[in-house]
Scaffold this motif. Sequence first.
Motif, mmCIF file in Angstrom:
data_model
loop_
_atom_site.group_PDB
_atom_site.id
_atom_site.type_symbol
_atom_site.label_atom_id
_atom_site.label_comp_id
_atom_site.label_asym_id
_atom_site.label_seq_id
_atom_site.Cartn_x
_atom_site.Cartn_y
_atom_site.Cartn_z
ATOM 1 N N LEU A 115 0.828 -1.206 0.000
ATOM 2 C CA LEU A 115 0.000 0.000 0.000
ATOM 3 C C LEU A 115 0.871 1.268 0.000
ATOM 4 O O LEU A 115 0.549 2.258 -0.674
ATOM 5 C CB LEU A 115 -0.924 0.005 1.215
ATOM 6 C CG LEU A 115 -2.057 -1.018 1.203
ATOM 7 C CD1 LEU A 115 -2.775 -1.045 2.553
ATOM 8 C CD2 LEU A 115 -3.041 -0.698 0.084
ATOM 9 N N ALA A 116 1.968 1.241 0.755
ATOM 10 C CA ALA A 116 2.862 2.406 0.820
ATOM 11 C C ALA A 116 3.495 2.695 -0.539
ATOM 12 O O ALA A 116 3.699 3.859 -0.907
ATOM 13 C CB ALA A 116 3.945 2.182 1.869
ATOM 14 N N VAL A 117 3.795 1.645 -1.298
ATOM 15 C CA VAL A 117 4.340 1.840 -2.649
ATOM 16 C C VAL A 117 3.338 2.591 -3.506
ATOM 17 O O VAL A 117 3.680 3.534 -4.232
ATOM 18 C CB VAL A 117 4.695 0.481 -3.294
ATOM 19 C CG1 VAL A 117 5.001 0.658 -4.780
ATOM 20 C CG2 VAL A 117 5.882 -0.146 -2.586
ATOM 21 N N GLU A 118 2.057 2.182 -3.428
ATOM 22 C CA GLU A 118 1.023 2.836 -4.237
ATOM 23 C C GLU A 118 0.793 4.281 -3.794
ATOM 24 O O GLU A 118 0.573 5.169 -4.624
ATOM 25 C CB GLU A 118 -0.284 2.042 -4.125
ATOM 26 C CG GLU A 118 -0.244 0.676 -4.767
ATOM 27 C CD GLU A 118 -1.596 -0.013 -4.719
ATOM 28 O OE1 GLU A 118 -2.613 0.705 -4.580
ATOM 29 O OE2 GLU A 118 -1.639 -1.247 -4.800
ATOM 30 N N ILE A 119 0.828 4.516 -2.486
ATOM 31 C CA ILE A 119 0.512 5.845 -1.971
ATOM 32 C C ILE A 119 1.656 6.828 -2.182
ATOM 33 O O ILE A 119 1.439 7.977 -2.605
ATOM 34 C CB ILE A 119 0.158 5.767 -0.467
ATOM 35 C CG1 ILE A 119 -1.138 4.970 -0.276
ATOM 36 C CG2 ILE A 119 0.014 7.170 0.135
ATOM 37 C CD1 ILE A 119 -1.440 4.626 1.163
ATOM 38 N N THR A 120 2.875 6.388 -1.887
ATOM 39 C CA THR A 120 4.008 7.320 -1.893
ATOM 40 C C THR A 120 4.820 7.316 -3.182
ATOM 41 O O THR A 120 5.524 8.288 -3.476
ATOM 42 C CB THR A 120 4.975 7.004 -0.737
ATOM 43 O OG1 THR A 120 5.612 5.723 -0.992
ATOM 44 C CG2 THR A 120 4.235 6.953 0.591
ATOM 45 N N GLY A 121 4.763 6.209 -3.938
ATOM 46 C CA GLY A 121 5.579 6.123 -5.144
ATOM 47 C C GLY A 121 7.024 5.760 -4.862
ATOM 48 O O GLY A 121 7.854 5.705 -5.785
ATOM 49 N N ALA A 122 7.352 5.509 -3.604
ATOM 50 C CA ALA A 122 8.727 5.132 -3.256
ATOM 51 C C ALA A 122 9.012 3.707 -3.698
ATOM 52 O O ALA A 122 8.094 2.902 -3.921
ATOM 53 C CB ALA A 122 8.936 5.281 -1.758
ATOM 54 N N ARG A 123 10.302 3.375 -3.775
ATOM 55 C CA ARG A 123 10.680 2.029 -4.200
ATOM 56 C C ARG A 123 10.279 0.996 -3.139
ATOM 57 O O ARG A 123 10.423 1.233 -1.939
ATOM 58 C CB ARG A 123 12.184 1.956 -4.437
ATOM 59 C CG ARG A 123 12.618 2.598 -5.746
ATOM 60 C CD ARG A 123 14.065 2.287 -6.035
ATOM 61 N NE ARG A 123 14.946 2.887 -5.042
ATOM 62 C CZ ARG A 123 16.115 2.382 -4.696
ATOM 63 N NH1 ARG A 123 16.518 1.233 -5.215
ATOM 64 N NH2 ARG A 123 16.881 2.995 -3.813
ATOM 65 N N LYS A 124 9.841 -0.148 -3.635
ATOM 66 C CA LYS A 124 9.404 -1.211 -2.728
ATOM 67 C C LYS A 124 10.547 -1.693 -1.854
ATOM 68 O O LYS A 124 10.372 -1.975 -0.660
ATOM 69 C CB LYS A 124 8.829 -2.375 -3.546
ATOM 70 C CG LYS A 124 8.264 -3.503 -2.689
ATOM 71 C CD LYS A 124 7.617 -4.574 -3.551
ATOM 72 C CE LYS A 124 7.024 -5.682 -2.678
ATOM 73 N NZ LYS A 124 6.378 -6.728 -3.510
ATOM 74 N N LYS A 125 11.736 -1.786 -2.439
ATOM 75 C CA LYS A 125 12.890 -2.278 -1.688
ATOM 76 C C LYS A 125 13.190 -1.373 -0.494
ATOM 77 O O LYS A 125 13.477 -1.856 0.616
ATOM 78 C CB LYS A 125 14.103 -2.358 -2.606
ATOM 79 C CG LYS A 125 15.354 -2.904 -1.937
ATOM 80 C CD LYS A 125 16.507 -2.985 -2.935
ATOM 81 C CE LYS A 125 17.775 -3.507 -2.255
ATOM 82 N NZ LYS A 125 18.901 -3.596 -3.230
ATOM 83 N N LEU A 126 13.123 -0.065 -0.723
ATOM 84 C CA LEU A 126 13.381 0.877 0.360
ATOM 85 C C LEU A 126 12.317 0.772 1.449
ATOM 86 O O LEU A 126 12.625 0.793 2.649
ATOM 87 C CB LEU A 126 13.426 2.306 -0.183
ATOM 88 C CG LEU A 126 14.687 2.743 -0.936
ATOM 89 C CD1 LEU A 126 14.499 4.150 -1.497
ATOM 90 C CD2 LEU A 126 15.893 2.703 -0.022
ATOM 91 N N LEU A 127 11.049 0.672 1.025
ATOM 92 C CA LEU A 127 9.956 0.588 1.987
ATOM 93 C C LEU A 127 10.011 -0.717 2.777
ATOM 94 O O LEU A 127 9.760 -0.737 3.996
ATOM 95 C CB LEU A 127 8.616 0.710 1.267
ATOM 96 C CG LEU A 127 8.279 2.117 0.758
ATOM 97 C CD1 LEU A 127 7.142 2.078 -0.246
ATOM 98 C CD2 LEU A 127 7.908 3.039 1.937
ATOM 99 N N TYR A 128 10.359 -1.795 2.112
ATOM 100 C CA TYR A 128 10.428 -3.091 2.798
ATOM 101 C C TYR A 128 11.542 -3.089 3.844
ATOM 102 O O TYR A 128 11.357 -3.554 4.968
ATOM 103 C CB TYR A 128 10.640 -4.212 1.788
ATOM 104 C CG TYR A 128 10.623 -5.587 2.406
ATOM 105 C CD1 TYR A 128 9.432 -6.124 2.924
ATOM 106 C CD2 TYR A 128 11.794 -6.342 2.511
ATOM 107 C CE1 TYR A 128 9.409 -7.385 3.510
ATOM 108 C CE2 TYR A 128 11.776 -7.602 3.098
ATOM 109 C CZ TYR A 128 10.581 -8.109 3.600
ATOM 110 O OH TYR A 128 10.556 -9.352 4.197
ATOM 111 N N GLN A 129 12.703 -2.532 3.479
ATOM 112 C CA GLN A 129 13.814 -2.456 4.428
ATOM 113 C C GLN A 129 13.444 -1.557 5.604
ATOM 114 O O GLN A 129 13.765 -1.856 6.757
ATOM 115 C CB GLN A 129 15.072 -1.927 3.736
ATOM 116 C CG GLN A 129 16.306 -1.902 4.637
ATOM 117 C CD GLN A 129 16.660 -3.260 5.197
ATOM 118 O OE1 GLN A 129 16.805 -4.233 4.446
ATOM 119 N NE2 GLN A 129 16.774 -3.371 6.527
ATOM 120 N N ALA A 130 12.757 -0.463 5.314
ATOM 121 C CA ALA A 130 12.331 0.436 6.380
ATOM 122 C C ALA A 130 11.341 -0.260 7.309
ATOM 123 O O ALA A 130 11.383 -0.067 8.539
ATOM 124 C CB ALA A 130 11.695 1.689 5.780
#
Length: 287
Positions: A262-277
Amino acid sequence: MSNHPGKLYVVATPIGNLADISFRAVETLKQVGLIAAEDTRHVKLLLNHYGISNKIMSFHQHNEEKVAAYLLEKLRSGLSIALVSDAGTPLLSDPGLPLVQKIKDAGLDVVPIPGACALIAALSAAGLPVTQFSFEGFLPRTSSARKAFFTERLGAATTWVFYESSHRILAALQDMATVLPPDRQVVIARELTKLHETIVKTPLANALELVTQDENMRKGEFVVIVDGATKVRKEDDALSPEQLNILLVLMRKCSTKTAVELAVEITGARKKLLYQAALDLEKAGRE
């Protein structure tokens, strides 16, 4: 005394080649009651060339505040005055601002008589983007101040321009080379419109080498033009505080996998970065 106040004519004069003066400028210099000149000896050469014998008075950076008040009174009495600098367009790194300010504040007319300007002449032949540019005037005199100046403009995206003198051009380029990348494009324009006019466009490292090795490239008056910093498109390597906050809120309501998607869709940030975070946030919550 005239019932009508005079006008101040800001007259551009040649920057080297005496032919680079407009008909209007010549006629204005002939017709005004007084010419205020940065260097009367220098301007007399131009006036003599065109057969102009008008009265001249000195108006330079050391007396301009005092003389400006005198000239304002002359204008109020009906006398028209021409303001000229040693070369080019007055006020561009030349005296005249206090005078123009006083006259504008007094509600009197200031009339520009356009013509030569080293800044514009150099930009027109530089081969660098000129839709947007900044003019920085003359550089600071000390090395530390120059380096600070260059550091402030390191990331500037638009073209920027400065003036420099013959006895500081090499030091200026040396200081620039300690801050800017060696492949940054610069243009060195010297002795514009004169016999030894030179306009060189080259990477900074080559420009420094050229000026160091060629004594002639350290003579004359200089306009230096610097290309803006190239914007390199790259993926962000860090999340913004707002992106992290959105991820944290989602993790409170969803599984880690769902929160990341969901964060990928909302923010447009990379999935890899969001997953690590997300993993880091989970770890921090357990500690």
